[in-house]
Each structure stands twice: as structure tokens, then as C-alpha cells.
Design a protein around this motif. Structure first.
Motif, short mmCIF file in Angstrom:
data_model
loop_
_atom_site.label_atom_id
_atom_site.label_comp_id
_atom_site.label_asym_id
_atom_site.label_seq_id
_atom_site.Cartn_x
_atom_site.Cartn_y
_atom_site.Cartn_z
N LEU A 29 0.90 -1.27 0.05
CA LEU A 29 0.15 0.00 -0.06
C LEU A 29 0.88 1.32 -0.06
CD1 LEU A 29 -2.81 -1.07 2.58
CD2 LEU A 29 -2.93 -0.98 0.07
N PRO A 30 0.31 2.29 -0.58
CA PRO A 30 1.22 3.74 -0.68
C PRO A 30 1.56 4.24 0.98
CG PRO A 30 -1.06 4.14 -1.11
CD PRO A 30 -1.08 2.60 -0.85
N LEU A 31 2.78 5.04 0.83
CA LEU A 31 3.10 5.46 2.02
C LEU A 31 2.90 4.82 3.07
CD1 LEU A 31 2.04 9.28 1.47
CD2 LEU A 31 4.24 8.43 0.93
N PRO A 32 3.55 3.31 3.30
CA PRO A 32 3.24 2.62 4.36
C PRO A 32 3.90 3.25 5.96
CG PRO A 32 4.98 1.63 3.07
CD PRO A 32 4.41 2.77 2.40
N TRP A 33 4.84 3.88 5.57
CA TRP A 33 5.37 4.46 6.95
C TRP A 33 4.72 5.56 7.52
CZ3 TRP A 33 7.23 0.36 8.80
CH2 TRP A 33 8.04 -0.36 7.74
N MET A 34 3.77 6.22 6.67
CA MET A 34 3.01 7.57 7.17
C MET A 34 1.45 6.70 7.39
SD MET A 34 2.18 10.46 7.82
CE MET A 34 3.56 11.74 7.24
N ILE A 158 -5.77 11.16 0.45
CA ILE A 158 -5.18 11.76 -0.75
C ILE A 158 -4.16 10.86 -1.56
CG2 ILE A 158 -3.47 13.62 -1.33
CD1 ILE A 158 -5.46 15.25 -0.05
N PRO A 159 -3.09 10.15 -0.51
CA PRO A 159 -2.17 9.34 -1.25
C PRO A 159 -2.79 8.08 -1.75
CG PRO A 159 -1.33 10.07 0.92
CD PRO A 159 -2.83 10.61 1.07
N LEU A 160 -3.59 7.60 -1.12
CA LEU A 160 -4.52 6.31 -1.74
C LEU A 160 -4.96 6.90 -3.34
CD1 LEU A 160 -6.30 4.66 1.21
CD2 LEU A 160 -4.58 4.00 -0.02
N LEU A 168 0.27 7.55 -9.45
CA LEU A 168 1.65 7.96 -8.91
C LEU A 168 2.15 7.15 -7.88
CD1 LEU A 168 1.11 11.70 -8.26
CD2 LEU A 168 2.39 10.86 -10.18
N GLU A 169 3.37 7.02 -7.39
CA GLU A 169 3.92 6.00 -6.58
C GLU A 169 5.16 6.90 -5.95
OE1 GLU A 169 5.60 2.70 -8.36
OE2 GLU A 169 3.64 1.95 -9.35
N PRO A 170 5.33 6.42 -4.60
CA PRO A 170 6.52 6.87 -3.91
C PRO A 170 7.79 7.07 -4.73
CG PRO A 170 5.22 5.66 -2.44
CD PRO A 170 4.53 5.37 -3.98
N VAL A 171 8.39 8.10 -4.64
CA VAL A 171 9.83 8.30 -5.47
C VAL A 171 10.74 7.27 -5.11
CG1 VAL A 171 9.30 10.66 -5.80
CG2 VAL A 171 10.46 9.92 -3.97
N GLU A 172 11.28 6.75 -5.96
CA GLU A 172 12.64 5.95 -5.89
C GLU A 172 13.62 6.68 -5.92
OE1 GLU A 172 12.58 2.71 -5.52
OE2 GLU A 172 10.38 2.50 -5.45
N ARG A 173 14.57 6.69 -5.12
CA ARG A 173 15.89 7.23 -5.07
C ARG A 173 17.11 6.54 -5.66
NH1 ARG A 173 15.30 10.76 0.52
NH2 ARG A 173 13.16 11.29 0.08
N ALA A 308 3.96 14.29 2.60
CA ALA A 308 3.51 13.54 1.63
C ALA A 308 4.00 13.95 0.20
CB ALA A 308 2.00 13.45 1.61
N ALA A 309 3.99 15.18 0.09
CA ALA A 309 4.70 15.61 -1.46
C ALA A 309 6.11 15.31 -1.42
CB ALA A 309 4.41 17.19 -1.31
N LEU A 310 6.75 15.29 -0.25
CA LEU A 310 8.19 15.06 -0.32
C LEU A 310 8.38 13.67 -0.74
CD1 LEU A 310 10.95 16.23 0.29
CD2 LEU A 310 10.65 15.40 2.37
N SER A 311 7.44 12.84 -0.12
CA SER A 311 7.70 11.28 -0.33
C SER A 311 7.13 10.75 -1.62
CB SER A 311 6.89 10.58 0.98
OG SER A 311 7.13 11.00 2.00
#
Length: 347
Positions: A29-34, A158-160, A168-173, A308-311
Motif C-alpha cells: 500500500l502507498p506511503l506505508p510508513w505514514m 489523498i495518497p490512496l 503515482l508512486e512514492p519516489v525511487e531514489r 506526503a509531497a516530499l515522499s
């Protein structure tokens, strides 16, 4: 309760949040640590677990977050600032619209008195609105629950939505840096200390966040410091913020607050619907993307939405700037309402 006495509670809060985050991470699921940490903490709170986060802990996290959010600014942001003027103006108009809708709903469906409804309708931070509302004579319990449900619901929804609707997906660094170097830590500590001092002396609203954010933004915009926050720090902040927010429901049972929570969640979804409509319209007449506008205009918390925007890699400087403007407008507008209401109550 002392800081030492709160330590076991906070440790339990983080553990419950971590377990929720682990479940979200396992399920993909998106943003799991939030979101996962928020969900785990809420479940623990309403189950009667002794969770909680002391004020000193929350303030330290706010300082670190302010420094991180200031790091989203750069020389390129200054060059683009002129592009945001239309959406910044629209954000102020939108603030009035969303506040009117929310306070009407609070009066009509939550059956709040006028003062409680107005302070519940402002999409500001939970702490600031609760304190100001209490001073004006609002029902603090209903006010706190309403704001907590709003922020939690928006943060979950919102992230969902962005993940499953917009893809959209969390950014990959490409290069993961787990933590700052010793030199970076010294610079960031100086930024945090200077920001705290400036914010306190200048009496900034929520100065633990806005003071360090301003100094950090100036330093990064000037090009004196570069680089994104390390992966481990971002995860720890999401874990702490999500868990601490969920702990706001501690001391209440689901039976006690069930009705208020359901109606407050419906109000949050109503506010989110207005946000989606306004964001869609603005995306047609401005250069801003629909996704960035959703986060920038969202009636969620300043810290939660910008993180959330940063993530998710959705132009965090754009989102932070719009939320900062909203915070300033609310802080200047609320005291006006506060003064008038106190005078009316005395007459």
C-alpha cells in the motif's frame, strides 16, 4: 506527566505505528510508513492502549521537519515563484470557501454551537485550532476530535487517490543515503537553532516548524546547502508523525466518539471533494498539475501534506509554499474572530 513518564507511552505508540506500517508495506500500500503507522496508532488508541506522544517529542519532530521542508527550496524555486502567483491567490479564495462549507456542515450536522463550528471549520493545525478555540469558549473535545478526524482522513485518502487514480508512486531514489554526514548535521543544527530563535523572537505562528523552515529555505535557496533528506530520516519522520497523530484519539473509546468521528470523516470527504473540483478547474487554467494542486490545497495538516509531497515527489516546494500561505492567513484571521467572539460573549 513528565518527559520521562511519557517515554514508555511513546515507545508503545511507535511500536503500534511500526506494526501498522509493516502491514501496509507487506501489502504494497502507498506511503506505508505514514498511512500504516497512522492506522496502527489509531487502532491502538481506540482499543484503550496507553499510547501518546509528549509535547517535547512533537516539538523536536517539528523542528527537524521544518529544516527538511526548507530543503525542498532551491535557486530554481525563486525563478519559478512568479508562476505560482495565480494559484497562491486562488488558494486564499479557496480557503474562505472551504471554511464556509465546513463550518456550515458543523452547525447543521454535528450540531455544534457557532464558536465551535467556526473553529472546527478552519483547516488549520490541530494544536493551534484547539488552543484558540478553547480560549474563545469552544467545546474542546468536539473541536479536537473533528480536526483529528479531518487530518487523519485526508492523510489516508489523498495518497490512496493519487496512487490508484493518478497512478503515482512514492519516489525511487537512485542513491540512498541513510543519514546525514557529520558536517551536514552541524549545518542543520545551526539552521534549526537559528530558526527557533528567529521564530520565537518574531513570534511566528507554530514557530518550532516555521522558524527552522524559513531559515532552511533561505540557506537552500541561496545555494549554500544542497541535497535531499536521507531516506532513513524521511522514514523515521513518517513513522513518528503518523503514530503521534493516531495517538490523538487516546483516552476515547469507539463507542464514546463513534458518531462524532463518522460525521467528521464525512465532513473531511466533503472538503476533499471540493478540493478535487477546485484543483481540477485550476489545473485547466494554470500550469500547475492536478496532483500538485490537490496536495497544495488539501485541508490536511501542513506537516503531513508537505511530507506526503516530499515522499511522492510532487513538487514539495510548491506544496509547502501554498500551505505556508494558508497557515499565515489563518493565524491572522482567527485572532480577529477570536477578539470579536470574546467581546460578544461578554456583552
Amino acid at each position: 506527566m513528565s518527559f520521562t513518564g511519557m517515554a514508555p507511552q511513546f515507545a508503545l505508540t511507535l511500536l503500534c505505528g511500526f506494526l501498522g506500517g509493516l502491514v501496509f508495506w507487506t501489502l504494497g500500500l502507498p506511503l506505508p510508513w505514514m498511512l500504516g503507522c497512522l492506522s496502527g496508532s489509531v487502532i491502538a488508541s481506540l482499543s484503550g492502549a496507553p499510547v501518546g506522544a509528549s509535547k517535547p517529542i512533537r516539538l523536536v519532530i517539528m523542528v527537524i521537519l521544518g529544516v527538511m521542508l526548507g530543503g525542498t527550496f532551491s535557486p530554481e524555486v525563486v525563478a519559478r515563484a512568479g508562476e505560482w502567483i495565480p494559484t497562491l491567490i486562488a488558494a486564499v479564495v479557496y480557503l474562505a470557501l472551504i471554511t464556509f462549507v465546513a463550518q456550515f456542515y458543523c452547525r447543521k450536522f454535528l450540531k455544534m454551537d457557532r464558536i465551535t463550528a467556526i473553529f472546527s471549520g478552519f483547516p488549520g493545525g490541530l494544536s493551534e485550532m484547539s488552543l484558540l478555540g478553547e480560549e474563545a469558549g469552544a467545546d474542546v473535545r468536539a473541536l479536537t476530535l473533528t480536526h483529528a478526524c479531518r487530518v487523519a482522513s485526508i492523510l489516508l485518502a489523498i495518497p490512496l487517490f493519487l496512487t490508484y487514480w493518478s497512478g503515482l508512486e512514492p519516489v525511487e531514489r537512485p542513491e540512498i543515503i541513510l543519514f546525514w554526514s557529520h558536517w551536514d548535521i552541524l549545518i542543520l543544527v545551526a539552521i534549526a537553532g537559528g530558526g527557533l530563535l528567529l521564530g520565537k523572537v518574531a513570534k511566528f505562528p507554530a514557530y518550532h516548524l516555521t522558524g527552522p523552515l524559513l531559515i532552511s529555505a533561505i540557506v537552500h535557496t541561496a545555494g549554500l546547502v544542497e541535497g535531499k533528506p536521507p531516506e532513513l530520516v524521511t522514514i523515521l519522520l513518517q513513522l513518528t508523525l503518523g503514530s503521534a497523530l493516531g495517538a490523538r484519539f487516546a483516552g476515547y473509546s469507539l463507542k464514546q466518539v463513534g458518531k462524532i468521528m463518522v460525521l467528521a470523516v464525512i465532513m473531511a470527504l466533503l472538503m476533499l471533494s471540493v478540493t478535487l473540483i477546485v484543483s481540477a478547474l485550476l489545473s485547466l487554467v494554470t500550469d500547475a498539475s492536478f496532483e500538485a494542486l490537490i496536495l497544495a490545497l488539501s485541508p490536511g495538516g501542513f506537516a503531513e501534506m508537505t511530507l506526503a509531497a516530499l515522499s511522492m515527489g510532487i513538487d514539495p516546494a510548491f506544496v509547502t509554499t501554498h500551505h505556508a500561505l494558508r497557515l499565515l492567513v489563518i493565524v491572522f484571521v482567527v485572532p480577529i474572530f477570536l477578539t470579536r467572539m470574546i467581546k460578544r460573549n461578554k456583552t
